[in-house]
Scaffold this active site. Sequence first.
Site, PDB file in Angstrom:
ATOM      1  N   ASP A  46       0.758  -1.010   0.019  1.00 54.20           N
ATOM      2  CA  ASP A  46      -0.045   0.008   0.024  1.00 54.20           C
ATOM      3  C   ASP A  46       0.830   1.285  -0.049  1.00 54.20           C
ATOM      4  OD1 ASP A  46      -2.799   1.041   0.415  1.00 54.20           O
ATOM      5  OD2 ASP A  46      -2.889  -1.035   1.289  1.00 54.20           O
ATOM      6  N   ASP A  57      -3.310   4.351  -2.185  1.00 46.70           N
ATOM      7  CA  ASP A  57      -4.452   4.385  -1.124  1.00 46.70           C
ATOM      8  C   ASP A  57      -5.137   5.980  -1.459  1.00 46.70           C
ATOM      9  OD1 ASP A  57      -5.902   3.688   1.418  1.00 46.70           O
ATOM     10  OD2 ASP A  57      -5.037   5.623   1.933  1.00 46.70           O
ATOM     11  N   HIS A 105     -10.829  -4.954   2.174  1.00 48.28           N
ATOM     12  CA  HIS A 105     -10.850  -4.546   3.586  1.00 48.28           C
ATOM     13  C   HIS A 105     -11.643  -3.532   4.016  1.00 48.28           C
ATOM     14  CE1 HIS A 105      -8.246  -1.604   2.131  1.00 48.28           C
ATOM     15  NE2 HIS A 105      -8.245  -1.052   3.069  1.00 48.28           N
ATOM     16  N   GLU A 142      -6.495   3.503  -5.945  1.00 45.87           N
ATOM     17  CA  GLU A 142      -7.849   3.307  -5.494  1.00 45.87           C
ATOM     18  C   GLU A 142      -8.487   4.972  -5.901  1.00 45.87           C
ATOM     19  OE1 GLU A 142     -10.183   2.872  -1.129  1.00 45.87           O
ATOM     20  OE2 GLU A 142      -8.447   4.147  -1.195  1.00 45.87           O
TER      21      GLU A 142
END
Length: 559
Positions: free
Chosen positions: A98, A201, A330, A258
Amino acid sequence: MIRKSWHEKVAYQIYPKSFCDSNGDGVGDLRGVIRKLDYLKGLGVDIVWLSPIYCSPLADQGYDISDYYSIDPLFGTMEDMDELLAQAKRRDISIVMDLVVNHCSDEHEWFQKACADPDGRYGKFFYIRDWKEGDPLPCNWRSYFGGPCWEKLPGHEDKIYFHAFHKKQPDLNWENPDLREEVYKMVNWWLDKGLGGFRLDAIINIKKLLPFRDFPADREDGLCSIDLMLEQANGIGQFLGEMRDRTFAPHNAFTVGEVFNEKPEEIPDFIGDNGYFSSMFDFAETILNRSIKGWYDQAPVTAEQYKAACFQSQKKTAGIGFLSNLIENHDESRGVCRYIPEEDLSLTSKKMLAGLYFMLRGLPWIYQGQELGMENPVVQDVSQVNDISALDQYQVALDAGLSPAQALKSIQMHCRDNARTPFQWDDSPNAGFTDGTPWLPVNPNYKTLNLAAQLDDEDSVYNWYRQLIQLRKDPVWKETVVYGELIPYLAEQKNLMAYYRKGEKTLLVAGNFQRQPQTMALPAPAGEVLLNNLDSFRVEDGQLYLEGYQFVVFSLEEK
Ligand code: TEU
């Protein structure tokens, strides 16, 4: 579209905290991941994304990083990480981490130094503004986890700083070239080490609408959704293009963004041949029925909505690039609980959903436990909730007048703990995840729903995923499954989700997204049946009879 080797791959997300605990402290760790590499290889996984394992006070489960260059002792050491990279490489698995650079932790050295000297070098790494009691805030945007995006700068009565997420996640100021250099240095440091790439992210948030300004309030709290500013903030490409050129491109790294709220005209810039990222997640299904009011106002997703969202995403990226397809991660509930009505949840319906998304054009992602058909746990009491986002939404529901029981029910579907419960390896205590006390309770259904019970059962969800993966890698069908054009078929037929994949060969993919049987007219005689989640394949008068939730993939005989 230029073909790239990663197009043929299968990707898998590990949430390290809940994957495998090697030392009995109740928290999964890197040695646990190393231990399970052969399992991942056996499933057919090529790319593994690890959710954050960097040093972190864990205010947001590691998405608040206090040191980008170190592994949190909870997860292991840098030696463990190096070994993971080496062991994965040996198995031809690429590790992706990430990259959380919209914000860092308030415990990061940069923020600490910014607090000590807001006018110095590090003060400029953040968005710090003068403010005194009674003044309006620079803007009325609501942070993702509730409340205003502004918080008093520790040690300063007359200053505030901006945070799009939790107050322990101060946003980094990407307008500052000095900060960007620090980010690129860190990214290159990891890539030089042999990391395969990054999942970026919350990356869409790095460009702020400046100067900060108010939008009309959308709730009683006088604040507005931060989405409004994302719609108006232009120019993110300058940052993303620079980052690509300085880091990812020279390393030929794989990246997946993302990205929510992308503007359609920007898709080629994001994931075209020379896009900012290799790929980006398709969240069109994830965000269906989201309400400005909060989770309590979010209606369940229907089969028709799901189908329309998938087809729309496919259409807007056709010929441009590869989306990353998923049904859960998640942050989301388990896909089988989200997209299949509770009363219809079964082995058959789970396999149908898996087949429908896995056969879409793009890179298929599996979130840990998805390959077992893991389900949401039932939260009995708000005191059991760990997720900061769900706790905020519980309050939002109460504020809107719901009773505590209704508020609890309203957060059940979207609580981020849903997919964070420990991986269910076997039926031994704590599902074989840990010898200690798991940090989040194991779903009580682990006694029957676990990997050990599924490994040798050829009808299991696990073996269904293996079949899906094998088909993607089958030399005969690969070209069509990976690159074949996706053309919706009988899109108007209710609760039928069907599409062609047309490449070297022609495949028809069909799922009966309802409990009742239905028939589907065949456009040409069926050839080889490649996948079927039930035994029957009945064709009469050019009509294929599909049982409830039946899913099939078959070739079509050339006319
Ligand atoms: O999520 C960013 C993000 O936009 C999400 O908050 C999303 O809107 C929401 O979860 C949908 O339900 C990323 C991470 O995936 C998440 O775990 C972090 O909490 C967040 O960034 C902050 O780093």
